[in-house]
Design an enzyme around this catalytic site. Structure first.
Site, PDB file in Angstrom:
ATOM      1  N   GLY A  99      23.741 -44.976  -4.660  1.00 49.34           N
ATOM      2  CA  GLY A  99      23.218 -45.258  -3.326  1.00 49.34           C
ATOM      3  C   GLY A  99      24.333 -45.550  -2.342  1.00 49.34           C
ATOM      4  O   GLY A  99      24.279 -45.138  -1.178  1.00 49.34           O
ATOM      5  N   SER A 171      21.440 -55.244   4.430  1.00 47.94           N
ATOM      6  CA  SER A 171      22.032 -54.167   3.615  1.00 47.94           C
ATOM      7  C   SER A 171      23.419 -53.809   4.120  1.00 47.94           C
ATOM      8  O   SER A 171      23.586 -53.326   5.246  1.00 47.94           O
ATOM      9  CB  SER A 171      21.137 -52.921   3.653  1.00 47.94           C
ATOM     10  OG  SER A 171      21.865 -51.816   3.131  1.00 47.94           O
ATOM     11  N   ASP A 323      23.173 -57.875  -6.736  1.00 47.61           N
ATOM     12  CA  ASP A 323      23.286 -57.054  -7.951  1.00 47.61           C
ATOM     13  C   ASP A 323      23.252 -57.894  -9.233  1.00 47.61           C
ATOM     14  O   ASP A 323      23.268 -57.338 -10.338  1.00 47.61           O
ATOM     15  CB  ASP A 323      24.574 -56.228  -7.913  1.00 47.61           C
ATOM     16  CG  ASP A 323      24.530 -55.167  -6.815  1.00 47.61           C
ATOM     17  OD1 ASP A 323      23.416 -54.749  -6.441  1.00 47.61           O
ATOM     18  OD2 ASP A 323      25.600 -54.775  -6.329  1.00 47.61           O
ATOM     19  N   LYS A 350      16.577 -50.806  -5.743  1.00 45.47           N
ATOM     20  CA  LYS A 350      17.912 -50.544  -6.305  1.00 45.47           C
ATOM     21  C   LYS A 350      17.835 -49.318  -7.229  1.00 45.47           C
ATOM     22  O   LYS A 350      16.918 -48.528  -7.117  1.00 45.47           O
ATOM     23  CB  LYS A 350      18.420 -51.792  -7.041  1.00 45.47           C
ATOM     24  CG  LYS A 350      18.684 -52.962  -6.097  1.00 45.47           C
ATOM     25  CD  LYS A 350      19.798 -52.643  -5.141  1.00 45.47           C
ATOM     26  CE  LYS A 350      19.983 -53.747  -4.111  1.00 45.47           C
ATOM     27  NZ  LYS A 350      20.910 -53.363  -3.060  1.00 45.47           N
ATOM     28  N   ARG A 354      14.213 -53.242  -9.812  1.00 54.20           N
ATOM     29  CA  ARG A 354      14.829 -54.229 -10.711  1.00 54.20           C
ATOM     30  C   ARG A 354      13.977 -55.473 -10.890  1.00 54.20           C
ATOM     31  O   ARG A 354      14.130 -56.177 -11.892  1.00 54.20           O
ATOM     32  CB  ARG A 354      16.208 -54.638 -10.186  1.00 54.20           C
ATOM     33  CG  ARG A 354      17.253 -53.616 -10.476  1.00 54.20           C
ATOM     34  CD  ARG A 354      18.655 -54.106 -10.173  1.00 54.20           C
ATOM     35  NE  ARG A 354      19.582 -53.024 -10.462  1.00 54.20           N
ATOM     36  CZ  ARG A 354      20.759 -52.859  -9.882  1.00 54.20           C
ATOM     37  NH1 ARG A 354      21.166 -53.715  -8.977  1.00 54.20           N
ATOM     38  NH2 ARG A 354      21.532 -51.846 -10.211  1.00 54.20           N
TER      39      ARG A 354
HETATM   40  C1  S3P Z   1      26.685 -52.228  -1.745  1.00 57.61           C
HETATM   41  C2  S3P Z   1      25.667 -52.910  -1.133  1.00 57.61           C
HETATM   42  C3  S3P Z   1      24.467 -53.377  -1.841  1.00 57.61           C
HETATM   43  C4  S3P Z   1      24.670 -53.406  -3.346  1.00 57.61           C
HETATM   44  C5  S3P Z   1      25.330 -52.163  -3.857  1.00 57.61           C
HETATM   45  C6  S3P Z   1      26.683 -51.967  -3.199  1.00 57.61           C
HETATM   46  C7  S3P Z   1      27.827 -51.773  -0.931  1.00 57.61           C
HETATM   47  O1  S3P Z   1      23.392 -52.514  -1.558  1.00 57.61           O
HETATM   48  O2  S3P Z   1      23.438 -53.594  -4.001  1.00 57.61           O
HETATM   49  O3  S3P Z   1      25.517 -52.227  -5.251  1.00 57.61           O
HETATM   50  O4  S3P Z   1      28.873 -51.381  -1.505  1.00 57.61           O
HETATM   51  O5  S3P Z   1      27.723 -51.806   0.317  1.00 57.61           O
HETATM   52  P1  S3P Z   1      22.468 -52.700  -0.239  1.00 57.61           P
HETATM   53  O6  S3P Z   1      23.273 -52.415   0.962  1.00 57.61           O
HETATM   54  O7  S3P Z   1      21.348 -51.701  -0.423  1.00 57.61           O
HETATM   55  O8  S3P Z   1      21.980 -54.121  -0.307  1.00 57.61           O
END
Ligand code: S3P
Length: 442
Positions: A99, A171, A323, A350, A354
């Site tokens: 993601g 986020s 996480d 996620k 989760r």
């Molecule tokens: C991340 C942000 C988080 C996290 C992901 C890594 C990042 O996600 O859960 O593992 O590197 O910006 P979200 O932005 O969806 O909260």
């Protein structure tokens, strides 16, 4: 990954875990260092890059977009193309399970006058992209499909408009995508967040020479980046990933006689909510030898077996440990009394749902849980936990590692239905755990 046959594994009651180890580089910082290197002029040299599949997919993606990323000796070299200088790839780009890779890259692509098709695995293809696509469309990105899930075909522009955007969900991925697009816009782009999320993009953009500022107004954080930016290639050292260290630290807390130190871990306060929570539970976890590496605070984390008690984890803490809830829930099963975790809405979107996967994994191993709205309660036993169940991991690396952690201390082995996905974020996990004294059986 999803086409490979599943690789189940069981964790059984372990003898003490002892030793001093390092974990691979932080996943968030690794993705960013490759992308920012691609948008810089000149060469970026990265030491300690996480070589998990998620990050390797990002390295392939920036290469497909014309900025060569390759490993030479122990260093990853990125030959940047400058802000707005990436070129159209010859084929769709596969982001695998990631993601972060997908969403941040959407912000990058928005600012290039090119068309890119983005694909992903079965898990990634279910994850919501509207949260990123919405603001990027306001800036001028075009999407061929009227959908919010991959595969998607994006067409960027060299005429992006700056926006002011208040995040509807906490986020860092959405924040980062907008800021990356903002580098390419004419004027200033501002992202407003009510709850602080990880700030690696802000720190690293500053390090690469972007004009970026953070201000507090009316209890909210306003992050503003100046457009038509110029980034310069840098030397980056990636600190150890606190989200990976979490599995080693939690295993040490659960297995009697354990004493484990993880050296060189990122301890940026937007990432350390788990460690605060563990200390509140009575865990013998200490952060020593604080220092700085690559513009980020790091420390060594030592964890020893501890008797734990249940706590209430406030919703405000969720972004700083988002996480880590699956492994915290596994630890909470052994604590005396209830652990109540509030504010878990984001856990549902996620790599898997989760919240559901964690509760189901606990229940199948004899731990009582309750899910009410966005709150998960784990009824800790304060002693023995049965285990003996098989956990469905739903293509989610952290569900797999959380329940292997739990199985090291349960009465009967805990089986996870697939461990292949662990390679997305922590390919060294099983080897490091065995080095500390854990044993797993296929
Ligand atoms: C991340 C942000 C988080 C996290 C992901 C890594 C990042 O996600 O859960 O593992 O590197 O910006 P979200 O932005 O969806 O909260």
């Amino acid at each position: 990954m999803s086409h490979l046959p599943p690789r189940p594994l069981a964790a059984r009651r372990s003898s003490p875990l002892v030793g001093t180890v390092r974990v691979p580089g932080d996943k968030s910082i690794s993705h960013r260092s490759l992308m920012f290197g691609a948008l810089a002029t000149g060469t970026t040299r990265i030491k300690g890059l996480l070589e998990g599949e998620d990050v390797i997919n990002t390295a392939r993606a920036v290469t497909a977009l014309g900025a060569l990323a390759e490993k030479q000796g122990d260093t990853w070299i990125v030959k940047g193309r400058g802000v707005g200088g990436l070129s159209e790839p010859l084929a769709p780009i596969d982001f695998g399970n990631s993601g972060t890779g997908t969403r941040l890259m959407m912000g990058v692509i928005a600012g290039q006058p090119i068309t890119v098709t983005m694909t992903g695995d079965a898990s990634l293809s279910k994850r919501p992209m509207r949260r990123v696509i919405g603001p990027l469309k306001q800036m001028g990105l075009q999407i061929a499909e009227d959908r919010e899930t991959l595969p998607l075909t994006l067409t960027g522009t060299d005429q992006l408009l700056p926006i002011v955007y208040e995040l509807p969900v906490p986020s860092a991925q959405v924040k980062s995508a907008i800021l990356l697009a903002g580098l390419h816009a004419a004027g200033e782009t501002t992202v407003i967040e009510k709850e602080a999320t990880r700030d690696h993009t802000e720190r690293m953009l500053h390090f690469f020479g972007a004009e970026i500022r953070t201000e507090q107004k009316d209890g909210k954080t306003h992050i503003t980046v100046k457009g038509d930016a110029e980034l310069t290639g840098r030397d980056v050292t990636v600190p150890g990933d606190p989200s990976s260290a979490a599995f080693l630290v939690c295993a040490a807390l659960l297995v009697p006689g354990s004493d484990v130190t993880v050296e060189g871990v990122l301890v940026n306060e937007t990432r350390t909510g788990l460690y605060t929570t563990l200390q509140e539970m009575g865990a013998d976890v200490t952060l020593t030898n604080p220092r700085e590496e690559g513009g980020e605070p790091i420390a060594d984390i030592r964890a020893r077996f501890s008797k734990l008690k249940g706590v209430i984890v406030p919703a405000e803490r969720a972004p700083s440990m988002i996480d880590e809830y699956p492994v915290l829930a596994a630890v909470a099963a052994f604590a005396a009394g209830d652990t109540v975790m509030h504010g878990l809405a984001e856990l549902k979107v996620k790599e898997s749902d989760r919240l559901a996967a964690t509760a189901a994994g606990l229940e199948v191993n004899g731990v009582r849980t309750a899910v009410e709205g966005d709150t998960l309660t784990v009824h800790g036993t304060g002693g023995a936990v049965s285990g003996g169940g098989t956990v469905a991991t739903h293509l989610d690396h952290r569900i797999a590692m959380a329940f292997l952690t739990m199985g090291l201390a349960t009465e009967h082995p805990v089986t996870v239905d697939d461990t292949a996905m662990i390679a997305t974020s922590f390919p060294e996990y099983l080897g490091l755990m065995e080095q500390l004294g854990a044993s797993f059986q296929t």
